[in-house]
Design a protein around this motif. Structure first.
Motif, short mmCIF file in Angstrom:
data_model
loop_
_atom_site.label_atom_id
_atom_site.label_comp_id
_atom_site.label_asym_id
_atom_site.label_seq_id
_atom_site.Cartn_x
_atom_site.Cartn_y
_atom_site.Cartn_z
N TRP A 182 0.84 -1.20 0.00
CA TRP A 182 0.00 0.00 0.00
C TRP A 182 0.87 1.25 0.00
O TRP A 182 1.74 1.42 0.85
CB TRP A 182 -0.91 0.00 1.21
N GLY A 201 -0.74 4.42 -0.69
CA GLY A 201 -1.64 5.56 -0.57
C GLY A 201 -1.58 6.19 0.81
O GLY A 201 -0.65 5.99 1.59
N TYR A 202 -2.64 6.93 1.11
CA TYR A 202 -2.71 7.64 2.39
C TYR A 202 -2.74 6.64 3.54
O TYR A 202 -3.48 5.65 3.51
CB TYR A 202 -3.97 8.50 2.43
N PHE A 224 -11.56 2.38 -0.68
CA PHE A 224 -10.22 2.82 -1.05
C PHE A 224 -9.48 1.80 -1.91
O PHE A 224 -8.62 2.16 -2.71
CB PHE A 224 -9.40 3.12 0.21
N ALA A 236 -12.00 1.31 -6.07
CA ALA A 236 -12.63 2.63 -6.19
C ALA A 236 -13.92 2.60 -6.99
O ALA A 236 -14.83 3.40 -6.75
CB ALA A 236 -11.64 3.61 -6.83
N GLU A 249 -3.96 15.13 1.85
CA GLU A 249 -3.83 13.91 1.04
C GLU A 249 -5.09 13.07 1.12
O GLU A 249 -5.58 12.55 0.11
CB GLU A 249 -2.62 13.10 1.51
N LEU A 250 -5.68 12.94 2.32
CA LEU A 250 -6.92 12.18 2.47
C LEU A 250 -8.06 12.89 1.73
O LEU A 250 -8.87 12.24 1.06
CB LEU A 250 -7.26 12.04 3.96
N GLN A 277 -7.75 12.22 -2.02
CA GLN A 277 -8.13 10.86 -2.39
C GLN A 277 -9.65 10.68 -2.32
O GLN A 277 -10.25 10.05 -3.21
CB GLN A 277 -7.44 9.85 -1.49
N THR A 284 -11.33 12.49 -5.34
CA THR A 284 -11.17 11.75 -6.59
C THR A 284 -12.13 10.59 -6.67
O THR A 284 -12.76 10.33 -7.71
CB THR A 284 -9.73 11.25 -6.73
N ARG A 285 -12.27 9.86 -5.57
CA ARG A 285 -13.12 8.67 -5.58
C ARG A 285 -14.60 9.01 -5.56
O ARG A 285 -15.41 8.30 -6.15
CB ARG A 285 -12.75 7.78 -4.39
#
Length: 495
Positions: A268, A270-271, A296, A299, A375-376, A379, A382-383
């Motif tokens: 992983w 990502g965040y 997460f 997606a 950052e969270l 993300q 975007t999702r």
């Protein structure tokens, strides 16, 4: 407003210090210069929601295409068109019988015409109505509760209750027939049920997460507390090359795949805050169960689930013609009700309108939030855009630009003597006419005006005496409504 009214607007702060106009309400003060709790002769009238922009002809055309669950194009935002009111607090019944006539026409004429006619009209009407309703609800989340102690523009607790209740009723066929006297009871019932829903979903999600060895974390997004929660897991709990057996995992309410057997989590990138990997984000406002909004790891999974549910509804109602109306469909209605009941009891989200409301609520919260980790937040933004399967919907940036353009256009309309001031005077004349004449007499006067092409017009000039009678009638209505208004906290205290 020069005619003796005021335009009250709610704003929200955006990252970067800008402000976003959300909604405005026109408060007719009858030129007395007073407003709020000490002005019982005030009356709330038109309400504008700036995040809702009437679709163009091109957008309407694509909304009528069956099984189209994506935006093909959208207009350039900021057309500076004057917004249309989403409702009139002084005339809530306006438009009811038009909607009834359209529903009857759909059921009796269009539906029997064939699958293509059903699919096209149902797609168009469903997308258009859903787009408007969910954005009205989006604005509703911005208004502070009437019992919170906040006062916006001098509105009284009673007026805020009325405004919230009318907005919440938007989208229901016969909502305009609900009298103002019944709205305080509806307000208390709605807020009580929403509090209970959040509490139920909070405990259900927390227990489900803990029973599966995961972490439960409530999130305040865009100032909305107790509406969202995230489930995560510690990186140390992964079974990467350890040879340890994976624990039992129950996904009934979490709606995600077993993370302990997911090898992708071992790499992983990502965040991940404090050694915890985020797995999913849920809405706690959905009635019955926590609603999965963001996965997460996968997606597109919430999007595919939403598209599947909509496609199933389009096939049964549009292609097969199983609309549930009429005596011949009683068997189908019974079967569908049983299916929905069983799946809701097993944690499925079957309410399409509430699913869309949760999506719009989350996107709006992320758009105005400054407290989340950047950052969270990136993300999640975007999702959550992947959940946008309404061809009428716009991106968040387009929504902000359109709201600012519509607000500027409304301010210009308010300064125009032929704009809002004339609308205020026309509303007062209509209100005075309703006091002087019954429904039958008003209908005859309307027929006389139309049949003479406007040559005959009943004289309803507002004299000072008529204005005083109008103010007295408003004070009487205010007293009757306020007498039945429960005190703040009365429901919670069991009174």
């Amino acid at each position: 407003v020069s005619a003796g009214a005021e335009l009250i607007t709610w704003f929200e702060g955006l990252p970067g210090g800008e402000e976003l106009p959300i909604l405005s309400v026109l408060n007719d003060t009858l030129s007395d210069g007073e407003s709020g709790a000490e002005a019982p002769d005030d009356r709330l009238r038109q309400v504008w929601v700036y995040t809702y922009e009437p679709p163009s002809a091109g957008q309407r055309a694509q909304s009528a295409v069956p099984f189209l669950y994506h935006r093909i194009w959208s207009d350039t935002p900021g057309r500076a068109a004057r917004p249309r009111p989403v409702l009139d607090m002084g005339a809530p019944t306006r438009g009811i019988w038009t909607r009834v006539a359209m529903a009857t026409l759909q059921a009796e004429v269009v539906n029997p015409a064939g699958a293509l006619a059903r699919l096209t009209t149902r797609s168009y009407g469903g997308n258009l109505g859903e787009y408007k309703t969910t954005h009205v609800w989006e604005a509703l989340d911005v208004i502070p509760p009437a019992d919170s102690g906040d006062r916006a523009g001098g509105l009284s607790r009673d007026e805020i209750r009325l405004l919230e209740s009318r907005l919440q009723l938007t989208g229901r066929m016969f909502s305009g027939l609900v009298s103002d006297k019944a709205l305080p009871g509806f307000y208390e019932k709605y807020h009580t049920e929403r509090t209970e829903t959040r509490g139920h979903n909070w405990e259900l999600l927390r227990q489900s997460a803990e029973e599966n060895g995961l972490d439960f974390e409530p999130l305040a997004i865009g100032g909305m507390t107790d509406s969202f929660a995230m489930v995560s897991m510690a990186r140390d709990d992964l079974r990467c090359d350890t040879g340890k057996p994976a624990p039992r995992f129950d996904s009934q309410f979490l709606k995600i795949a077993n993370p302990f057997t997911d090898e992708h989590l071992c790499q992983w990138s990502g965040y991940a805050a404090d050694g915890r990997i985020p797995l999913a984000l849920y809405s706690l406002d959905y009635p019955g169960v926590p609603l999965l909004l963001v996965d997460f790891r996968r997606a597109t999974r919430p999007t595919r689930s939403e598209m599947t549910l909509r496609a199933a509804d389009d096939v049964t109602a549009g292609v097969l013609g199983l609309t549930g109306f009429g005596l011949t469909h009683l068997g189908y209605r019974a079967l569908k009700s049983s299916w929905l009941f069983i799946h809701e009891r097993h944690g499925s989200a079957t309410n399409r309108a509430m699913r869309r409301r949760a999506f719009v609520q989350l996107r709006h919260g992320l758009g105005v939030d400054e407290s989340l980790d950047p950052e969270l937040r990136a993300q999640l933004s975007t999702r959550v855009e992947m959940l946008d399967i309404d061809p009428l919907e716009r991106s968040w940036q387009q929504e902000v630009a359109g709201a600012n353009a519509q607000y500027a256009a409304l301010l210009k309309y308010a300064d125009d003597p032929r704009g809002l001031p004339r609308l205020v005077r026309a509303d007062r004349e209509q209100e005075a006419r309703a006091m002087a004449h019954g429904p039958g007499a008003r209908a005859l006067l309307r027929v006389a005006s139309v049949s003479t092409f406007g040559l005959y017009r009943h004289d309803d000039a507002l004299t000072p005496a008529k204005l005083e009678r109008l103010a007295a009638k408003r004070r009487e209505t205010f007293s009757e409504r306020n007498a039945a208004l429960p005190e703040p906290g009365a429901i919670e205290a069991g009174e």
